[in-house]
Enzyme design. Structure first.
Site, short mmCIF file in Angstrom:
data_model
loop_
_atom_site.label_atom_id
_atom_site.label_comp_id
_atom_site.label_asym_id
_atom_site.label_seq_id
_atom_site.Cartn_x
_atom_site.Cartn_y
_atom_site.Cartn_z
N GLY A 1 -37.87 3.11 30.67
CA GLY A 1 -37.10 3.33 29.46
C GLY A 1 -37.84 2.99 28.19
O GLY A 1 -37.75 3.71 27.18
N ASP B 1 -31.40 -3.38 25.19
CA ASP B 1 -31.73 -3.95 26.49
C ASP B 1 -31.16 -5.36 26.54
O ASP B 1 -30.97 -6.01 25.50
CB ASP B 1 -33.26 -4.00 26.67
CG ASP B 1 -33.66 -4.28 28.11
OD1 ASP B 1 -33.91 -3.31 28.85
OD2 ASP B 1 -33.74 -5.47 28.49
N LYS C 1 -34.16 15.20 42.29
CA LYS C 1 -35.04 14.04 42.22
C LYS C 1 -35.04 13.28 43.55
O LYS C 1 -36.06 12.74 43.99
CB LYS C 1 -34.60 13.11 41.08
CG LYS C 1 -35.41 11.82 40.95
CD LYS C 1 -36.90 12.08 40.75
CE LYS C 1 -37.63 10.88 40.19
NZ LYS C 1 -37.41 9.62 40.89
N GLU D 1 -42.18 12.70 48.49
CA GLU D 1 -43.17 11.68 48.13
C GLU D 1 -43.36 10.68 49.26
O GLU D 1 -44.48 10.27 49.58
CB GLU D 1 -42.71 10.98 46.86
CG GLU D 1 -43.59 9.86 46.37
CD GLU D 1 -42.97 9.16 45.18
OE1 GLU D 1 -42.58 7.98 45.33
OE2 GLU D 1 -42.84 9.79 44.11
#
Length: 312
Positions: free
Chosen positions: A12, A30, A164, A171
């Site tokens: 982020g 945050d 994803k 992966e």
């Protein structure tokens, strides 16, 4: 374009920086106050002009749910929430329905790029209504890599994180293949330059890839990986990929095996292998290792004294 970014960790924080470099105004929040532009989600929302857009980059599960719940109370009709974390696609559909009751629009966005995304851009996989995705395209265009590829509007809400999820499953399989090939080369008596083999494959072969480049980079700093312990965590997405395969009756033997290999990596003394060792000792008299590390035949090793059962 103006956007709020909730969650300024490794992903982020770099995404916020890439957006700022691209000319966007980012208001970041945050839990770690030193990384934040504001002191609370309410202050973040108050700083944004309507219609507001807030990108959420916090861990999947309870943290995301809590953030979405709070934003649902603070945002107004026409505002947009983008979940760019690794949420389960089923949760996306739930969040979208909850926010829609208040007129708040929702987009799920799978993000890949890791710590290299600030420099190279992030591959983005979005799910949601076309009008909302198009509204947010200036943000997506800045975050994605340069060129035609690196972004897809995969479908309705949930499609981005589903894509994803499958990406991460692939992966897993690719990483496991490289790992097994490395172990076999290291075990060979005739191959003396294992790192050189992997390096040579980066040009002209069908397995050349960024993962291969990263492996060579790791071997450059620790040729035989002697400084590492063979322990690998798994993100929730590997498990979700296997579960989705069961739900859709799609066989995923490679990805499933790669996930199980990660489970095995966390066991210094795998319990299941105790059963295998015991059975090998029982039927073949094979040596077994004790918990203290000694090796022997076992106190009740049967050798050839046990008569096998009759096959019926």
């Amino acid at each position: 374009m103006q956007i709020g970014m909730v969650g300024l960790g490794k992903m982020g924080g770099n995404m916020a920086e890439r957006l700022r470099r691209g000319g966007h105004e980012v208001v970041g929040y945050d839990h770690h106050r030193e990384a934040s532009d504001v002191g609370s989600l309410k202050e973040l929302v108050d700083r944004l002009e309507t219609p507001r857009a807030v990108w959420v980059m916090v861990p999947a599960g309870a943290p995301t749910q809590q953030t979405v719940d709070e934003l649902g109370k603070l945002l107004s009709e026409g505002d947009v929430v983008i979940d760019g974390g690794n949420s389960h696609y089923v949760d996306d559909q739930k969040h979208a329905a909850e926010l829609a009751e208040k007129g708040i629009r929702f987009v799920d966005c799978g993000v890949s790029g890791g710590v290299w995304g600030l420099q190279n851009g992030y591959a983005l996989m979005c799910g949601g209504d076309d009008s909302v995705v198009q509204h947010m395209m200036p943000i997506f265009e800045t975050l994605k890599p340069e060129g035609e590829d690196g972004f897809v509007h995969a479908g309705a809400v949930g499609a981005g994180h589903f894509a994803k999820m499958v990406h991460n499953g692939i992966e897993y399989g690719m990483m496991q293949s490289f790992a097994e090939g490395w172990e076999l080369l290291e075990a060979s008596d005739i191959v003396t330059d294992v790192k050189g083999c992997f390096s040579s494959w980066r040009t002209g072969t069908v397995i050349r890839s960024w993962l291969l480049d990263l492996l060579v980079r790791a071997l450059d700093s620790d040729e035989h990986l002697e400084e590492l312990r063979g322990y690998a965590q798994d993100s929730g997405e590997g498990r979700w990929t296997v579960q989705a395969a069961v739900d859709h009756a799609v066989p995923l033997p490679v990805i499933t095996a790669a996930l199980y290999a990660r489970f095995a990596s966390r066991q210094e003394d795998p319990p299941a292998m105790k059963v295998v060792a015991a059975l090998r000792n029982q039927f073949g008299g094979h040596a077994i290792a004790s918990a203290e590390g000694s090796v022997g035949m076992g106190a009740d090793s049967p050798g050839a004294d046990v008569t096998p059962p009759k096959v019926r």
